[in-house]
Motif scaffolding. Structure first.
Motif, PDB file in Angstrom:
ATOM      1  N   HIS A  94       0.811  -1.211   0.000  1.00  0.00           N
ATOM      2  CA  HIS A  94       0.000   0.000   0.000  1.00  0.00           C
ATOM      3  C   HIS A  94       0.848   1.266   0.000  1.00  0.00           C
ATOM      4  CE1 HIS A  94      -3.142  -2.877   1.298  1.00  0.00           C
ATOM      5  NE2 HIS A  94      -3.961  -2.035   0.715  1.00  0.00           N
ATOM      6  N   PHE A  95       2.104   1.156   0.418  1.00  0.00           N
ATOM      7  CA  PHE A  95       3.000   2.318   0.443  1.00  0.00           C
ATOM      8  C   PHE A  95       3.919   2.344  -0.780  1.00  0.00           C
ATOM      9  CE2 PHE A  95       3.147   2.037   5.403  1.00  0.00           C
ATOM     10  CZ  PHE A  95       1.792   2.282   5.454  1.00  0.00           C
ATOM     11  N   ARG A  96       3.790   1.351  -1.639  1.00  0.00           N
ATOM     12  CA  ARG A  96       4.702   1.174  -2.776  1.00  0.00           C
ATOM     13  C   ARG A  96       6.153   1.061  -2.309  1.00  0.00           C
ATOM     14  NH1 ARG A  96       3.350   5.854  -6.901  1.00  0.00           N
ATOM     15  NH2 ARG A  96       3.267   7.052  -4.972  1.00  0.00           N
ATOM     16  N   VAL A  97       6.324   0.339  -1.220  1.00  0.00           N
ATOM     17  CA  VAL A  97       7.645   0.121  -0.634  1.00  0.00           C
ATOM     18  C   VAL A  97       8.058  -1.319  -0.905  1.00  0.00           C
ATOM     19  CG1 VAL A  97       8.898  -0.116   1.540  1.00  0.00           C
ATOM     20  CG2 VAL A  97       7.415   1.862   1.176  1.00  0.00           C
ATOM     21  N   LYS A  98       9.244  -1.506  -1.467  1.00  0.00           N
ATOM     22  CA  LYS A  98       9.764  -2.852  -1.728  1.00  0.00           C
ATOM     23  C   LYS A  98      11.291  -2.786  -1.820  1.00  0.00           C
ATOM     24  CE  LYS A  98       9.051  -6.923  -4.686  1.00  0.00           C
ATOM     25  NZ  LYS A  98      10.465  -7.302  -4.885  1.00  0.00           N
ATOM     26  N   MET A  99      11.955  -3.553  -0.971  1.00  0.00           N
ATOM     27  CA  MET A  99      13.415  -3.574  -0.980  1.00  0.00           C
ATOM     28  C   MET A  99      13.892  -4.925  -0.463  1.00  0.00           C
ATOM     29  SD  MET A  99      16.318  -2.212  -1.615  1.00  0.00           S
ATOM     30  CE  MET A  99      15.849  -0.514  -2.015  1.00  0.00           C
ATOM     31  N   ASP A 100      14.905  -5.484  -1.115  1.00  0.00           N
ATOM     32  CA  ASP A 100      15.449  -6.770  -0.691  1.00  0.00           C
ATOM     33  C   ASP A 100      16.140  -6.651   0.661  1.00  0.00           C
ATOM     34  OD1 ASP A 100      14.544  -8.056  -2.925  1.00  0.00           O
ATOM     35  OD2 ASP A 100      16.462  -8.048  -3.977  1.00  0.00           O
ATOM     36  N   ALA A 101      15.975  -7.705   1.458  1.00  0.00           N
ATOM     37  CA  ALA A 101      16.736  -7.869   2.697  1.00  0.00           C
ATOM     38  C   ALA A 101      17.800  -8.905   2.404  1.00  0.00           C
ATOM     39  CB  ALA A 101      15.810  -8.331   3.826  1.00  0.00           C
ATOM     40  N   VAL A 102      19.054  -8.464   2.396  1.00  0.00           N
ATOM     41  CA  VAL A 102      20.154  -9.291   1.903  1.00  0.00           C
ATOM     42  C   VAL A 102      21.077  -9.667   3.060  1.00  0.00           C
ATOM     43  CG1 VAL A 102      22.049  -9.440   0.245  1.00  0.00           C
ATOM     44  CG2 VAL A 102      20.043  -8.009  -0.266  1.00  0.00           C
ATOM     45  N   PRO A 103      21.346 -10.958   3.257  1.00  0.00           N
ATOM     46  CA  PRO A 103      22.270 -11.351   4.326  1.00  0.00           C
ATOM     47  C   PRO A 103      23.646 -10.695   4.150  1.00  0.00           C
ATOM     48  CG  PRO A 103      21.133 -13.266   3.404  1.00  0.00           C
ATOM     49  CD  PRO A 103      20.816 -12.108   2.517  1.00  0.00           C
TER      50      PRO A 103
END
Length: 208
Positions: A94-103
């Motif tokens: 809903h916030f147009r937020v998307k980012m990978d969580a990378v080890p």
């Protein structure tokens, strides 16, 4: 207001999101507005140190570790994103937020919310039990489908009241382990105060 890097003098709320199979944990800086040092090498789930905070770092004693994300509406947020195991993708659709969580790598995503959860429900005729949520949009294993986090957007006053109800890392650690981590820093402050106190001149004392 998506992906505009915060200005140096801007009032920003830094929130850290940590992903692991199969859930999210959130960390807020405490009253000092600084995150304490953390590392996967410090993680000890038996002692309740799920995020690997350094128990010898004063800045981490007042950090708040929660299992919900609360945000004050209209305030710039810089979401710090980490993973302790495999690749995840922190997504608030809903916030147009998307980012990978990378080890082994820290990523981040700045954004500003426009409506509180309550306002969003009223404006867009959503069900009364509607909630924003963070999900993982990277297939990460058998429990991937259930990797969700409640996200609550509220007024500044509501957010401040919620913050006061959260336990600090030091408080939670003491409840689980019976060890007062904060005491070591209080002792250091007391020793420092003693060292700073002026010492009377011995000759002057003798004359009295």
């Amino acid at each position: 207001d998506i992906w505009r890097e915060p200005a140096e003098d801007e009032d920003v709320l830094y929130v850290e999101v940590n992903g692991k199979q199969f859930g999210w944990t959130v960390r807020y800086p405490g009253a000092d507005l600084e995150f304490g040092e953390s590392s996967v090498s410090y993680i000890n789930e038996d002692k309740g140190n799920l995020l690997g905070l350094n128990t010898n770092d004063k800045n981490g004693m007042d950090d708040l570790v929660t299992y919900e994300m609360h945000l004050p509406v209209g305030k710039k947020v810089d979401m710090q994103i980490r993973s302790r195991d495999v690749l995840h993708s922190a997504t608030i659709a809903h916030f147009r937020v998307k980012m990978d969580a990378v080890p082994g790598m820290n990523t981040h995503f700045p954004f500003t919310t426009k409506y509180t959860t309550k306002e969003y429900i009223e404006k867009f005729n959503k069900p009364e039990d509607f909630n924003f949520e963070m999900s993982c949009q990277q297939i990460c294993g058998g429990g991937h489908w259930n990797m969700r986090l409640l996200v609550v957007v509220e007024t500044q006053e509501e957010y401040d009241a919620w913050l006061t109800q959260q336990k600090t890392f030091a408080q939670s650690y003491q409840e689980i382990n019976g060890v007062d981590l904060a005491a070591q820093f209080q002792n250091e402050e007391d020793d420092s105060k003693v060292a700073e106190e002026p010492v009377a001149d011995t000759e002057e004392v003798a004359l009295k």
